[in-house]
Design an enzyme around this catalytic site. Structure first.
Site, short mmCIF file in Angstrom:
data_model
loop_
_atom_site.label_atom_id
_atom_site.label_comp_id
_atom_site.label_asym_id
_atom_site.label_seq_id
_atom_site.Cartn_x
_atom_site.Cartn_y
_atom_site.Cartn_z
N SER A 153 90.16 73.76 -18.88
CA SER A 153 91.47 74.40 -18.97
C SER A 153 92.59 73.48 -19.45
O SER A 153 93.59 73.96 -19.95
CB SER A 153 91.83 75.03 -17.63
OG SER A 153 91.62 74.12 -16.57
N HIS A 164 88.66 80.84 -19.32
CA HIS A 164 89.37 80.78 -20.60
C HIS A 164 88.55 81.26 -21.78
O HIS A 164 89.05 81.31 -22.90
CB HIS A 164 89.87 79.35 -20.86
CG HIS A 164 90.82 78.87 -19.81
ND1 HIS A 164 92.16 79.12 -19.86
CD2 HIS A 164 90.60 78.19 -18.67
CE1 HIS A 164 92.74 78.60 -18.79
NE2 HIS A 164 91.81 78.03 -18.06
N LYS A 194 93.72 86.24 -17.62
CA LYS A 194 93.99 85.44 -18.82
C LYS A 194 93.74 86.31 -20.05
O LYS A 194 94.56 87.18 -20.35
CB LYS A 194 93.16 84.16 -18.76
CG LYS A 194 93.74 83.27 -17.66
CD LYS A 194 92.97 82.05 -17.31
CE LYS A 194 93.75 81.29 -16.23
NZ LYS A 194 92.93 80.49 -15.36
C1 LIG Z 1 92.96 80.16 -13.94
C2 LIG Z 1 91.66 79.61 -13.54
C3 LIG Z 1 91.07 79.96 -12.33
C4 LIG Z 1 91.80 80.75 -11.28
O1 LIG Z 1 91.87 82.08 -11.60
P1 LIG Z 1 93.04 82.97 -10.97
O2 LIG Z 1 92.60 84.34 -11.16
O3 LIG Z 1 94.27 82.60 -11.71
O4 LIG Z 1 93.12 82.57 -9.52
C5 LIG Z 1 89.79 79.51 -12.07
N1 LIG Z 1 89.14 78.73 -12.95
C6 LIG Z 1 89.69 78.35 -14.12
C7 LIG Z 1 88.91 77.49 -15.05
C8 LIG Z 1 90.97 78.77 -14.44
O5 LIG Z 1 91.53 78.36 -15.57
#
Ligand SMILES: *Cc1c(COP(=O)(O)O)cnc(C)c1O
Length: 391
Positions: A181, A209, A241
């Site tokens: 990320s 992602h 996302k």
């Molecule tokens: C954003 C993210 C999460 C968390 O997800 P949320 O739904 O925002 O709690 C978990 N793992 C990765 C790699 C992320 O980028």
């Protein structure tokens, strides 16, 4: 007593402030999109994870409204009590089909999904092997599980192999981000799957992602790298996302999903996501599948940005995803650069320790299918103007 508490807290806060690591929220008064309104100012934004531009899509909003009219707002209870709505069920089935796995299970957030899976599947006799740059929620899940916890060097399969050879643990789990990320690079899933099989370890991939963004049909990194449910028995991805809504899911075998339903505490002891969010996500999933143009446009913006930023002499990461960090070095310098971009009406997040290692503070540029070629040119122009700060 409470003044003593505040005193202790302020000590830690002041220390963060002195090191240029203090963080605060900015208040948006607009939806996500290429342009956002922050503190009353319209800014061109390059820091959202809304990679496909679906967070403010009219069709998804309409579905959300219709489902809210039909099912109300709150889901009222945890899934196992009586919060599991028709739309949750339909979304789980659609996600299982899309990821080509027997079953899928919704979680209210990705953070909870990761805690839930790792901490319920593993216990003290087991060992978990995590990439050094894994997301905080994967790290926290590993720590919570009580399993012996090891971090292998980033994407270094030799290092992972050495660690697997030495362990005496009962069960072994390898856990990795699909797309990292903060760096935007991808795990090598075929090789990780081989390593896992060789050592009789279980592989878990967090595709937060990649889901919606990678692969010809948007099914994520597994599709892009052509690995199956047999290679990656535990797949997790988020819906907040690329899909533009909220929540997360885990996909895998019948046994995995039944197990999580019965043992994963962050699934059991929390209120189900609103049913209207699940309904809206069904529409986003449909758009993801049908609208490959968004991914093609996004890829061309990524190439445009990389080429332009390189020509300006900025240091990029080895990333072909919408996450395109510019490495700056020190935290104060990253802040200086984002402030200079801010003055030019461009919003890019400075990512600093402890999110990234000391000395690798960066501007985390993220691109979205909602950006146009002209938006990316505006960003490149602004970067050229502030280039003198990048020493
Ligand atoms: C954003 C993210 C999460 C968390 O997800 P949320 O739904 O925002 O709690 C978990 N793992 C990765 C790699 C992320 O980028």
């Amino acid at each position: 007593m409470s003044s003593t508490l505040d005193h202790v807290l302020y000590q830690a806060l002041n220390e963060r402030r002195e090191r240029n690591l203090y963080r605060q929220c900015r208040v948006l008064s607009s939806p996500q999109g290429p342009q956002v309104e922050i503190n009353g100012r319209t800014m061109l934004s390059f820091c959202s994870n809304d990679y496909l531009g679906l967070a403010n899509d009219a069709r998804i909003i309409q579905r959300f409204k219709d489902a809210a009219d039909e099912m109300g707002v709150g889901s009222g209870a945890a899934h196992l009590v009586n919060g599991h709505n028709y739309y949750h069920q339909a979304l789980e089935e659609a996600l299982a089909e899309f990821t080509n796995r027997p079953r899928a299970l919704l979680f209210s957030t990705g953070y909870m999904a990761n805690m839930g899976v790792i901490a319920s599947v593993l216990n003290k006799q087991d060992a978990v092997f995590e990439d050094k740059w894994n997301h905080a929620s994967l790290i926290d899940g590993g720590l919570l599980s009580g399993a012996r916890f090891q971090r292998y060097l980033h994407k270094d399969l030799e290092n992972l192999n050495q660690r697997l050879l030495k362990t005496q643990a009962n069960q072994k789990m390898i856990v990795t981000d699909g797309v990292f990320s903060m760096d935007g690079d991808c795990a090598d899933l075929p090789r990780l799957a081989n390593t896992a099989k060789k050592h009789n370890a279980w592989l878990m991939v967090d595709d937060a992602h990649g889901f919606g963004v990678l692969g010809d049909n948007g099914a994520g990194l597994c599709e892009a790298q052509n690995v199956s449910g047999d290679d990656v028995p535990i797949l997790m991805a988020t819906l907040g996302k690329g899909l533009g809504t909220a929540g997360a899911f885990v996909a895998g075998s019948e046994a995995l999903i039944e197990y999580l339903t019965n043992f994963a505490r962050p699934y059991i002891y929390t209120t189900a996501m609103p049913a209207a969010v699940a309904a809206a996500t069904l529409t986003s999933l449909q758009i993801v599948k049908e609208d490959a143009e968004r991914r093609i446009h996004l890829q061309s913006l990524i190439s445009q940005f990389r080429q332009g930023a390189r020509q300006l002499g900025f240091e990029l990461m080895n990333s072909s995803t919408p996450i395109q960090p510019i490495i700056v070095g020190e935290a104060d310098q990253a802040l200086l650069m984002t402030e200079a971009l801010n003055k030019k009406g461009i919003h890019v997040a400075a990512i600093r320790p402890p999110t990234v290692p000391e000395g690798t503070s960066r501007l985390r540029v993220t691109l979205s299918a909602s950006h146009s070629e002209a938006h990316v040119n505006q960003l490149l122009q602004a970067l050229e103007d502030i280039q003198y700060l990048n020493q």
